[in-house]
Design an enzyme around this catalytic site. Structure first.
Site, mmCIF file in Angstrom:
data_model
loop_
_atom_site.group_PDB
_atom_site.id
_atom_site.type_symbol
_atom_site.label_atom_id
_atom_site.label_comp_id
_atom_site.label_asym_id
_atom_site.label_seq_id
_atom_site.Cartn_x
_atom_site.Cartn_y
_atom_site.Cartn_z
ATOM 1 C CG HIS A 1 -8.351 -0.682 -1.957
ATOM 2 N ND1 HIS A 1 -7.795 -1.925 -1.728
ATOM 3 C CD2 HIS A 1 -8.682 -0.182 -0.737
ATOM 4 C CE1 HIS A 1 -7.807 -2.168 -0.422
ATOM 5 N NE2 HIS A 1 -8.327 -1.121 0.199
ATOM 6 N NE ARG B 1 -3.888 0.605 1.970
ATOM 7 C CZ ARG B 1 -5.058 0.618 2.627
ATOM 8 N NH1 ARG B 1 -5.198 1.321 3.731
ATOM 9 N NH2 ARG B 1 -6.073 -0.068 2.168
#
Ligand code: CP
Length: 314
Positions: free
Chosen positions: A139, A111
């Site tokens: 995402h 991330r």
């Protein structure tokens, strides 16, 4: 299910996936979901595999979910954050990532606040890369778990109307869901203030509204997004009270959706801003079910990208 039915070494986004790829992940997640309901929540499927969670932005759900997913499949899982790594001493993302790769993990879950950083790592490292959120870009595992939730709650995705409300411009969840739901045959509407609706978003195949009411009308699924204040320029909304008044999901607005509509939110929620607490906790809310299905979806993703032998089905 065979990994040969999933022809990707990495999961960098939903955009490059086919409908078949997405269905492969969702079907496998349904199989793996049973493991989390057993007294002993562990199978040997990924024994001997190593997964590194490399989170350069804060996370509660995604990081924990990947960690649990790897452990339920018996992988060795190591989690690293920016503040606990040598990034805090000035080491670059690539140097840190190359050092992690030199320890021969099978998968790095990353991330990062920069869009495209997982793609850059995938080009330069030897292990598989899974995107756990890159800036405002994608995402993918959130969209996959959202699709898994809708499919489990509604029995199908094709033909459903899904309204995505809120800060569309800064939301990687919105972008991944527009791709995923569109590929699976849902009709996607997005709605929010004009300052938070990106120019040309309809080119991704969704319908855009600058009021939430027409987007909610007759919807099967209402998905609410957080204001991404960490990515927003100042002055895009007057204040959160005004935002809640004109764009927040409350019981009155939800009444325009189908009577059996479900309410979703990827989390973290700002209660009383984008969603009223009674709606977040109400009988139509599947917000915590999303979190539950997220573990199974991430088990499926880790299995498919890691080159593991055939799963034993738990
Ligand atoms: N939905 C989501 O990505 O939550 P976290 O930021 O807590 O991981």
């Amino acid at each position: 299910m065979s990994q040969s039915s999933f022809p990707h070494r990495h999961l960098l986004g939903i955009e490059p996936l086919s409908k078949g790829d997405i269905v492969t992940i969702l079907d496998l997640a349904d199989t793996f979901a049973t493991i989390s309901e057993k007294p002993i929540k562990r199978v040997p499927t990924l024994r001997g595999k190593t997964v590194i969670n490399f989170f350069m932005e804060a996370s509660t759900r995604t990081r924990t979910s990947f960690e649990i997913a790897g452990k339920r499949l018996s992988a060795d899982v190591i989690s690293l954050s920016a503040s606990g790594s040598s990034v805090a001493k000035g080491e670059t993302l690539m140097d840190t990532a190359k050092n992690l790769d030199a320890m021969r993990p099978d998968v790095i879950v990353v991330r990062h606040s920069s869009a495209g950083s997982p793609h850059w790592l995938a080009k330069n490292l030897s292990c598989s890369i899974v995107n756990a959120g890159d800036g405002a870009h994608e995402h993918p595992t959130q969209a996959l778990l959202d699709c898994a939730t809708i499919r489990r709650e509604k029995g199908r995705i094709e033909g459903l109307t899904v309204a995505i409300l809120g800060d569309i411009t800064h939301s990687r969840v919105a972008r991944s869901n527009i791709h995923a739901l569109g590929k699976l045959g849902a009709k996607v509407r997005v709605a929010g203030p004009r300052t938070l609706l990106p120019e040309g978003i309809d080119r991704l195949g969704c319908e855009a509204f600058d009021r939430v009411e027409p987007a909610i009308e007759g919807a099967d699924v209402v998905m609410v997004l957080r204001l991404q204040s960490e990515r927003q320029a100042r002055g895009l909304i007057p204040n959160t009270r005004e935002y809640a008044r004109y764009f927040g999901l409350n019981a009155r607005r939800l009444a325009a959706a189908k009577p059996d509509a479900i309410v979703m939110h990827p989390g973290p929620m700002n209660r009383g801003v984008e969603i009223a607490p009674d709606v977040a906790d109400g009988e139509r809310s599947v917000i915590l079910d999303q979190v539950t299905y997220g573990v199974a979806v991430r088990m499926a993703v880790l299995y498919l990208v890691s080159g593991a032998p055939e799963p034993d089905g738990g």
